[in-house]
Design an enzyme around this catalytic site. Structure first.
Site, PDB file in Angstrom:
ATOM      1  N   GLU A   1       0.827  -1.206   0.000  1.00  0.00           N
ATOM      2  CA  GLU A   1       0.000   0.000   0.000  1.00  0.00           C
ATOM      3  C   GLU A   1       0.861   1.257   0.000  1.00  0.00           C
ATOM      4  OE1 GLU A   1      -3.163  -0.083  -0.494  1.00  0.00           O
ATOM      5  OE2 GLU A   1      -3.184  -2.270  -0.447  1.00  0.00           O
TER       6      GLU A   1
ATOM      7  N   ASP B   1       3.787  -4.241  -5.813  1.00  0.00           N
ATOM      8  CA  ASP B   1       4.303  -5.527  -5.341  1.00  0.00           C
ATOM      9  C   ASP B   1       5.827  -5.539  -5.341  1.00  0.00           C
ATOM     10  OD1 ASP B   1       1.839  -6.622  -4.847  1.00  0.00           O
ATOM     11  OD2 ASP B   1       1.735  -7.775  -6.709  1.00  0.00           O
TER      12      ASP B   1
END
Length: 430
Positions: free
Chosen positions: A280, A368
């Site tokens: 995030e 990611d």
């Protein structure tokens, strides 16, 4: 363009939209059912067959319900437009209120209320039948209707003044009203980014500071490594509505905060939570949020300029089943133009949906990779597998359906790419 030609164009685009949606939905259903009997090899040791089959059944049920909702929405759309629903509503309200701002605001309010009443049974069924069938609903009927009341009152408190200002600009600001409206709309969006975490969200959920000292220390260490400053770490009582888990970053500027669903904290280990948070934070550090805001602002400017043109065209109204008020003050048609534009725009832009999905997937891969740089990629993989299982997200979506709709890459593609980051250097471009 003649009104008849625009009506035909509208029907053609609506038919194309429905056909493509049903084709993609049927592909998704068939593909998920075909792969229901076995867990994909790369997940065989991590996810039980029963969980995989639950995810398949849940996905099929959601897809079928979504297709049913499409039919309902199409019927409502035709009813409002070509079958004269808005024309009748306009005539009725005009007879009660006369011309002017009262008529226009009444038209907007009536349209929103009627749409909400139509959507209510669908939302109710989704929450208390579909979600409950698969064990995800934790919401009581009392909370459901309390949320509905709060949302309605909040929407009125925020939305009505905004609509009034937009309509006033349409009436008083001349040919470039749409530019001034865009400035107001953009400012409003930025204001909501600031107010949502501290004012709006607490109206619906309880937010408490994260009390786990060891987890807090781990997260603060991650934020220090990444170079992120937050106004706090909070836990949200998401479990009172749903068993789904998540974590998110909200706010803007000084109001930035990190929020964890209590369901997420109960399911993941501390190192897995850290990896999810790193993902995030990656969205923030790689400027994904800013880029999305810029795109939204740019697109909204184009659409408002288009509305500025269309609201002056008689065929735009009559082609969608409405006879505009032919009075000395044509601004009385502004509210109707807003409503018609809102109804028609999704039909003509639907085929552009994959463009948004492509960009979103790219951002997910980058986030990611960012998480793999600052935490252990295996921890993020483990967390994702648990989240896929807990949220009953299918591991075997139809590739074309996924490419068209999904903002996140399929599980196998995402995890394989994430694991590959351990074997190659990572570079980032802000």
């Amino acid at each position: 363009m003649s009104s008849f030609a625009f009506s035909v164009l509208f029907i053609v685009f609506l038919a194309i939209s429905l056909s493509v949606r049903f084709w993609l939905g049927s592909r998704q259903i068939r593909h998920v059912i075909q792969h229901r009997s076995a867990v994909p090899p790369e997940f065989a040791e991590k996810i039980h067959l029963s969980a995989h089959q639950k995810a398949a059944d849940y996905t099929v049920a959601k897809t079928k319900f979504g297709l049913f909702g499409l039919l309902i929405n199409a019927v409502v759309l035709i009813g409002f437009t070509l079958l004269g629903g808005l024309q009748w509503l306009s005539g009725t309200l005009y007879g009660w209120t006369g011309s002017g701002m009262l008529y226009q605001m009444s038209l907007v309010v009536a349209f929103v209320l009627i749409s909400g009443v139509i959507d209510l049974p669908i939302a109710y069924y989704k929450q208390f039948v579909l979600e409950a069938r698969y064990g995800f609903n934790k919401m009581t009927h009392k909370l459901f209707f309390a949320d509905l009341l709060k949302s309605t009152l909040l929407g009125a408190a925020i939305g009505l003044p905004l609509i009034w200002v937009i309509l006033l600009l349409m009436e008083k600001s001349g040919d470039i009203w749409w530019f001034y409206a865009w400035l107001v709309w953009s400012g409003f969006q930025l204001l909501m980014l600031i107010l949502f975490p501290t004012v709006i969200a607490p109206l619906f959920n309880k937010f408490t500071p994260l009390t786990d000292d060891s987890l807090r220390a781990r997260i603060e260490g991650l934020m220090q490594r990444v170079g992120f400053a937050s106004k706090g770490l909070f836990v949200m009582d998401g479990s009172k509505r749903s068993a789904h888990g998540n974590a998110y970053f909200s706010g803007f500027g000084a109001s930035k905060r990190i929020v964890f669903f209590d369901t997420l904290l109960a399911r993941l280990a501390p190192h897995e939570i850290e990896a999810v948070l790193a993902h995030e934070l990656g969205h923030f550090k790689l400027k994904h949020i800013v880029k999305r805001i810029v795109v939204i602002f740019a697109v909204s400017l184009v659409f408002l300029a288009l509305l500025g043109y269309l609201k002056e065209q008689l065929w735009f109204f009559t082609g969608l089943g409405v006879i505009p008020l032919l009075l000395s003050d044509l601004s009385n048609n502004n509210a109707m133009a807003l409503i018609l534009f809102m109804l028609a725009l999704p039909i003509f832009t639907f085929m552009l949906s994959p463009l948004s999905s492509i960009t979103s997937r790219k951002h997910e891969f980058e986030a990611d990779a960012f998480a793999a740089k600052y935490t252990n990629a295996d921890d993020l993989v483990a967390a994702l597998v648990k989240l896929y299982e807990d949220n009953a997200s299918t591991l075997t979506p139809d590739p074309l359906h996924s490419a068209f709709y999904d903002s996140h890459p399929p599980a196998s593609v995402r995890i394989n790419k994430l694991l590959a980051t351990k074997l190659e250097p990572v570079t980032f471009h802000g």
